[in-house]
Motif scaffolding. Sequence first.
Motif, PDB file in Angstrom:
ATOM      1  N   LEU B  89      38.367  33.202  21.320  1.00 21.33           N
ATOM      2  CA  LEU B  89      38.751  34.325  21.166  1.00 21.33           C
ATOM      3  C   LEU B  89      38.157  35.440  21.555  1.00 21.33           C
ATOM      4  CD1 LEU B  89      37.049  32.673  17.028  1.00 21.33           C
ATOM      5  CD2 LEU B  89      39.503  33.223  17.627  1.00 21.33           C
ATOM      6  N   GLY B  90      38.321  36.257  20.942  1.00 20.71           N
ATOM      7  CA  GLY B  90      38.046  37.860  21.569  1.00 20.71           C
ATOM      8  C   GLY B  90      39.136  37.375  22.814  1.00 20.71           C
ATOM      9  N   VAL B  91      38.634  39.393  23.644  1.00 17.99           N
ATOM     10  CA  VAL B  91      39.633  39.578  23.951  1.00 17.99           C
ATOM     11  C   VAL B  91      38.468  39.546  25.519  1.00 17.99           C
ATOM     12  CG1 VAL B  91      40.147  41.436  25.465  1.00 17.99           C
ATOM     13  CG2 VAL B  91      40.416  42.026  23.355  1.00 17.99           C
ATOM     14  N   LYS B  92      39.152  38.777  26.943  1.00 15.43           N
ATOM     15  CA  LYS B  92      38.541  38.284  27.948  1.00 15.43           C
ATOM     16  C   LYS B  92      37.964  39.655  28.966  1.00 15.43           C
ATOM     17  CE  LYS B  92      43.400  37.901  30.320  1.00 15.43           C
ATOM     18  NZ  LYS B  92      44.027  37.114  31.222  1.00 15.43           N
ATOM     19  N   THR B  93      37.219  39.589  29.570  1.00 18.21           N
ATOM     20  CA  THR B  93      36.507  40.747  30.411  1.00 18.21           C
ATOM     21  C   THR B  93      37.614  41.253  31.481  1.00 18.21           C
ATOM     22  OG1 THR B  93      34.406  39.508  30.234  1.00 18.21           O
ATOM     23  CG2 THR B  93      34.944  40.682  32.007  1.00 18.21           C
ATOM     24  N   GLU B  94      37.868  42.539  31.430  1.00 17.64           N
ATOM     25  CA  GLU B  94      38.471  42.791  32.931  1.00 17.64           C
ATOM     26  C   GLU B  94      38.370  42.559  34.036  1.00 17.64           C
ATOM     27  OE1 GLU B  94      40.196  46.860  31.926  1.00 17.64           O
ATOM     28  OE2 GLU B  94      40.312  46.763  30.221  1.00 17.64           O
ATOM     29  N   ILE B  95      38.361  41.314  34.990  1.00 15.23           N
ATOM     30  CA  ILE B  95      38.078  41.308  36.078  1.00 15.23           C
ATOM     31  C   ILE B  95      38.302  41.808  36.679  1.00 15.23           C
ATOM     32  CG2 ILE B  95      37.312  39.182  37.557  1.00 15.23           C
ATOM     33  CD1 ILE B  95      35.543  39.121  35.483  1.00 15.23           C
ATOM     34  N   GLU B  96      38.094  42.672  37.772  1.00 17.88           N
ATOM     35  CA  GLU B  96      39.076  43.877  39.513  1.00 17.88           C
ATOM     36  C   GLU B  96      38.207  43.620  40.782  1.00 17.88           C
ATOM     37  OE1 GLU B  96      40.320  47.496  37.664  1.00 17.88           O
ATOM     38  OE2 GLU B  96      41.215  46.327  36.073  1.00 17.88           O
ATOM     39  N   LYS B  97      38.258  44.464  41.406  1.00 14.93           N
ATOM     40  CA  LYS B  97      37.477  44.294  42.048  1.00 14.93           C
ATOM     41  C   LYS B  97      37.247  45.768  41.872  1.00 14.93           C
ATOM     42  CE  LYS B  97      36.233  44.403  47.131  1.00 14.93           C
ATOM     43  NZ  LYS B  97      36.958  44.217  48.460  1.00 14.93           N
ATOM     44  N   TYR B  98      35.977  45.804  41.974  1.00 16.52           N
ATOM     45  CA  TYR B  98      35.264  47.749  41.336  1.00 16.52           C
ATOM     46  C   TYR B  98      34.411  47.907  42.820  1.00 16.52           C
ATOM     47  CZ  TYR B  98      36.393  46.637  36.047  1.00 16.52           C
ATOM     48  OH  TYR B  98      37.466  46.161  34.879  1.00 16.52           O
ATOM     49  N   GLY B  99      33.851  46.923  43.349  1.00 14.34           N
ATOM     50  CA  GLY B  99      33.303  46.989  44.113  1.00 14.34           C
ATOM     51  C   GLY B  99      31.551  46.778  43.826  1.00 14.34           C
ATOM     52  N   THR B 100      30.257  47.918  43.149  1.00 17.46           N
ATOM     53  CA  THR B 100      29.536  47.091  43.011  1.00 17.46           C
ATOM     54  C   THR B 100      29.007  46.943  41.973  1.00 17.46           C
ATOM     55  OG1 THR B 100      28.476  47.894  45.531  1.00 17.46           O
ATOM     56  CG2 THR B 100      26.710  47.066  43.719  1.00 17.46           C
ATOM     57  N   VAL B 101      28.713  45.955  41.696  1.00 25.38           N
ATOM     58  CA  VAL B 101      28.670  45.445  40.025  1.00 25.38           C
ATOM     59  C   VAL B 101      27.324  44.944  39.460  1.00 25.38           C
ATOM     60  CG1 VAL B 101      30.098  44.452  38.024  1.00 25.38           C
ATOM     61  CG2 VAL B 101      31.212  45.066  39.497  1.00 25.38           C
ATOM     62  N   VAL B 102      26.432  45.602  38.000  1.00 26.99           N
ATOM     63  CA  VAL B 102      25.251  44.960  37.588  1.00 26.99           C
ATOM     64  C   VAL B 102      25.624  44.265  37.250  1.00 26.99           C
ATOM     65  CG1 VAL B 102      23.099  45.373  37.275  1.00 26.99           C
ATOM     66  CG2 VAL B 102      23.774  46.630  38.763  1.00 26.99           C
ATOM     67  N   CYS B 103      25.190  43.087  36.523  1.00 27.38           N
ATOM     68  CA  CYS B 103      25.664  42.271  35.568  1.00 27.38           C
ATOM     69  C   CYS B 103      23.692  41.804  35.045  1.00 27.38           C
ATOM     70  CB  CYS B 103      25.859  40.735  35.749  1.00 27.38           C
ATOM     71  SG  CYS B 103      27.694  41.290  36.421  1.00 27.38           S
ATOM     72  N   ARG B 118      30.506  35.269  37.878  1.00 30.66           N
ATOM     73  CA  ARG B 118      30.928  34.918  38.376  1.00 30.66           C
ATOM     74  C   ARG B 118      32.409  35.176  38.882  1.00 30.66           C
ATOM     75  NH1 ARG B 118      31.169  28.760  36.309  1.00 30.66           N
ATOM     76  NH2 ARG B 118      32.390  29.357  35.462  1.00 30.66           N
ATOM     77  N   ALA B 119      33.240  35.293  37.779  1.00 31.81           N
ATOM     78  CA  ALA B 119      34.637  35.929  38.638  1.00 31.81           C
ATOM     79  C   ALA B 119      34.670  37.077  39.177  1.00 31.81           C
ATOM     80  CB  ALA B 119      35.286  36.174  36.957  1.00 31.81           C
ATOM     81  N   LEU B 120      33.561  38.266  39.230  1.00 33.81           N
ATOM     82  CA  LEU B 120      33.448  39.180  39.461  1.00 33.81           C
ATOM     83  C   LEU B 120      33.363  39.241  40.781  1.00 33.81           C
ATOM     84  CD1 LEU B 120      31.476  40.911  37.378  1.00 33.81           C
ATOM     85  CD2 LEU B 120      33.614  42.282  37.839  1.00 33.81           C
ATOM     86  N   LYS B 121      32.393  37.891  40.653  1.00 34.39           N
ATOM     87  CA  LYS B 121      31.843  37.549  42.294  1.00 34.39           C
ATOM     88  C   LYS B 121      33.642  37.310  43.219  1.00 34.39           C
ATOM     89  CE  LYS B 121      28.572  35.954  45.505  1.00 34.39           C
ATOM     90  NZ  LYS B 121      27.739  34.624  45.369  1.00 34.39           N
ATOM     91  N   GLU B 122      34.047  36.063  42.472  1.00 33.34           N
ATOM     92  CA  GLU B 122      35.421  35.664  42.861  1.00 33.34           C
ATOM     93  C   GLU B 122      36.153  36.755  43.731  1.00 33.34           C
ATOM     94  OE1 GLU B 122      36.455  33.032  40.169  1.00 33.34           O
ATOM     95  OE2 GLU B 122      34.816  31.206  41.284  1.00 33.34           O
ATOM     96  N   ALA B 123      35.814  37.955  42.383  1.00 37.25           N
ATOM     97  CA  ALA B 123      37.404  38.589  42.328  1.00 37.25           C
ATOM     98  C   ALA B 123      36.992  40.091  43.442  1.00 37.25           C
ATOM     99  CB  ALA B 123      37.338  39.534  41.405  1.00 37.25           C
ATOM    100  N   GLY B 124      36.056  39.490  44.958  1.00 41.16           N
ATOM    101  CA  GLY B 124      35.106  40.160  45.627  1.00 41.16           C
ATOM    102  C   GLY B 124      34.761  41.172  45.406  1.00 41.16           C
ATOM    103  N   ASN B 125      33.550  41.267  44.184  1.00 39.24           N
ATOM    104  CA  ASN B 125      32.853  41.833  44.592  1.00 39.24           C
ATOM    105  C   ASN B 125      30.807  41.634  44.799  1.00 39.24           C
ATOM    106  OD1 ASN B 125      33.958  43.878  42.096  1.00 39.24           O
ATOM    107  ND2 ASN B 125      34.493  42.375  41.224  1.00 39.24           N
TER     108      ASN B 125
END
Lengths: 463, 278
Positions: B89-103, B118-125
Amino acid sequence: MALKVPRHEMPCQDAQERAHNFDEVALGYTREMAVEEAQRCLQCKNPLCRTGCPVEVLIPDFIKKVSEEDFLGAAEVLKVKNSLPAICGRVCPQENQCESKCILGIKGEPVAIGRLERFAADYEMKHGDGTVEKVQPSGKKVAIIGAGPAGLACAGDLAKAGHAVTVFEALHVAGGVLMYGIPQFRLPKEIVQREIGNLEKLGVEILTNQVVGKVTSVDELMENGYDAVFIGTGAGLPYFMGIPGENLNGVYSANEFLTRTNLMKGYKFPEYATPVKVGKKVAVLGAGNVAMDGARTALRLGAEEVSIIYRRSREEMPARKEEAEHAEEEGVQFRLLTNPVAIHGDERGWVKSMTCLRYELGEPDASGRRSPVAISGSEFEIEVDTVIVAIGQGPNPLVTKSTPGLELNKRGNIVADPETLATSKPGVFAGGDIVTGAATVILAMGAGKKAAASIDAYLKSKN
Amino acid sequence: MYRVVKRRQLAPSIVLLEVEAPAVAAKAEPGQFVIVRMDEKSERIPLTVMDFNREKGTITIVIQDVGYSSALINQMEEGSAFLDFVGPLGVKTEIEKYGTVVCIGGGLGIAPVHPIARALKEAGNKVISVLGSRSADLLILEDEMRAASDEIVVATNDGSMGIQGFVTDGLAHVLNRGEKVDIIWAIGPMIMMKAVCDYTRPLGIKTIVSLNPVMVDGTGMCGACRVSVGDETKFACVDGPEFDGHLVDWELAMQRLAYFKDEENRAKARLECEGGHH
Ligand SMILES: Cc1cc2nc3c(=O)[nH]c(=O)nc-3n(C[C@H](O)[C@H](O)[C@H](O)COP(=O)(O)OP(=O)(O)OC[C@H]3O[C@@H](n4cnc5c(N)ncnc54)[C@H](O)[C@@H]3O)c2cc1C
Ligand SMILES: Cc1cc2nc3c(=O)[nH]c(=O)nc-3n(C[C@H](O)[C@H](O)[C@H](O)COP(=O)(O)OP(=O)(O)OC[C@H]3O[C@@H](n4cnc5c(N)ncnc54)[C@H](O)[C@@H]3O)c2cc1C
Ligand code: SF4
Ligand code: SF4
Ligand code: FES
């Protein structure tokens, strides 16, 4: 002779008593009452009553069986056209439908068709053997989305035609509004489940916990071997008024209030774990069936004062007459020609009062009803601690948004051909509240049946 | 039935359950949640997807004992099953290459942050995760988060591990060393998410939060989950649960969470006197 016998009143639980319990209000005819009432029917050659029923139940035929005390036979005749008679006999707005056309109604009182329908269906549930004939499988598969009256009626007819039917339902039980909306005291949930059990005996497979648009989609269903899809997802999206204070603690949508109470059995909290809270002074906004159900439920949960707040007058109230009368007998107050403009909270953010405006009736509007006009400067405060918003519901976009190629109207309802219920997408049909906007059980069922017939024709044409 | 195939106690009142739900597992994405019902008399409880395994057909959830229903779920054993398990349920996270991300994950919030990191890292962030808890023994999923991130920073209130302080102090540590942060995900208790947003708003760093209001159906039918975002009413179950944290009306969100408090306490008290059975 027949004309002289007055219409039999429905025996009901005493109003004072029932206002504090969730048992069914209307108790149903006894055998004797049913037979006598059935005998009032003139068995018209050209039965006008049938033209008032959206699914054209074989009314004189089933009533004849009742008058002959062949109650199982009566139920069988009912089921030719109506797969959920115990439900329709309870919740159909008969006074606007079949009974409004009954010839006896011209001079006196119409035959109590709905009550007889209920009697015969209930009798069959108690005494019938529940056997169903197995039919030759067609080898075709149909997916139905939504297990409300539209989807269930469609499923039943398709199964009878030999198609393999799977119903995908988002909630944990089938039944749609019959389970989560209409309260136990008007439509016992055991009856809904028994009718659904009959469909399962016909071979209908019901998968609960399946939110289409999330776990699967219409296109995926078609790719996975379903030859046709019927969408019957209802009008489940609650509208709010858009006035200040609507998100305060103590403001519910009628859907939330009723779902907590009915579907989750919050009236048995804490035995059932879902709480539902009601204060002492409750205002229900709106005056349709949903509002009456909200108001009467609030009384039963222990509210001291419950009022319906409606900006038109009694005559324009969209609720069934019987429901409004029952509500009034139980002690629900009607504050008519009144509309809220703001809800106010205390320092903790809980509802404490509401500002309302008084209205008067002006010129008739497009719907032919006299439109309400606000009287300027007539603001006044009322003390409330719970507000239930019951001003209508729209179409839920989960399925429609995830289905490319499906034409919608500007309110978000699916556009379907009125005769075939085919949508703009080949092989996809739709009916019930998702097409018409919030309507009635029998109209939804009628649409489901119509769709089943055209799906059957579509599947045969594909051979 | 949705069987529990693995149970792991992560902290004194936090349990990880891996549950068989193949259809849900096939579709689940970071940021989404499920609604579970343990048995006929249970509530419908929303829980974020902590992990999914499409091959095994399982969903992993992490649940903290905070009240009646969560306590019962906490006591479930391997082999027992949920009656209902609906999702994703719900909308999935918008995973993109943003650069540097803090989780940022606070307390139990580390679980929902995990698949996002994990997905953000796989996307190259470049993913820097800031994990917070009251003390070292309450910190969950440290190894999993280390694997899902380029770096982890731990903050504990009592200083028993990492930086002493709150997750905002952990974030300050990252920013103060000159890291240029493009976007932040912050998930945890409302009060923590609000604190992070108050901190990042003046800095102009976009901050996504995951809201957890009271829910019933999770499909947009009841409106119990309504929240105010940018002065608009949204249904968190279908429009969210992730929102731009700088636009969220936090006062309202926290106030609404308290609505059923009396009833919740009654239910919990009953559970305690009956010793866990109903
Ligand atoms: C409180 C209340 C009282 C009413 N009283 C009366 C009355 O007295 N008499 C009367 O005739 N009518 C009454 N009505 C109206 C009547 O109940 C509806 O018109 C009727 O139920 C519509 O049937 P439906 O099958 O189109 O939709 P629904 O009954 O709404 O069923 C739709 C089903 O689809 C499911 N669904 C939705 N989205 C998805 C999805 N994405 N995936 C899978 N499943 C999905 C829903 O969970 C639901 O089970 C009342 C309505 C309410 C709310
Ligand atoms: C989208 C979403 C995702 C969630 N993900 C997780 C998760 O991954 N793990 C987890 O342990 N919990 C999660 N929650 C919270 C979880 O649903 C609640 O903790 C649970 O419903 C509480 O039920 P209870 O009967 O045990 O407690 P209750 O007795 O109902 O409440 C105890 C305390 O929890 C608070 N509470 C009640 N309902 C909620 C709620 N829906 N959300 C937050 N706090 C609540 C109350 O204010 C009270 O302080 C999530 C909630 C949402 C809406
Ligand atoms: S289904 Fe409804 S309208 Fe038709 S005969 Fe029965 S009660 Fe009347
Ligand atoms: S119109 Fe009235 S009297 Fe005539 S058949 Fe129908 S129910 Fe009987
Ligand atoms: S939980 Fe019911 S609408 Fe979101």
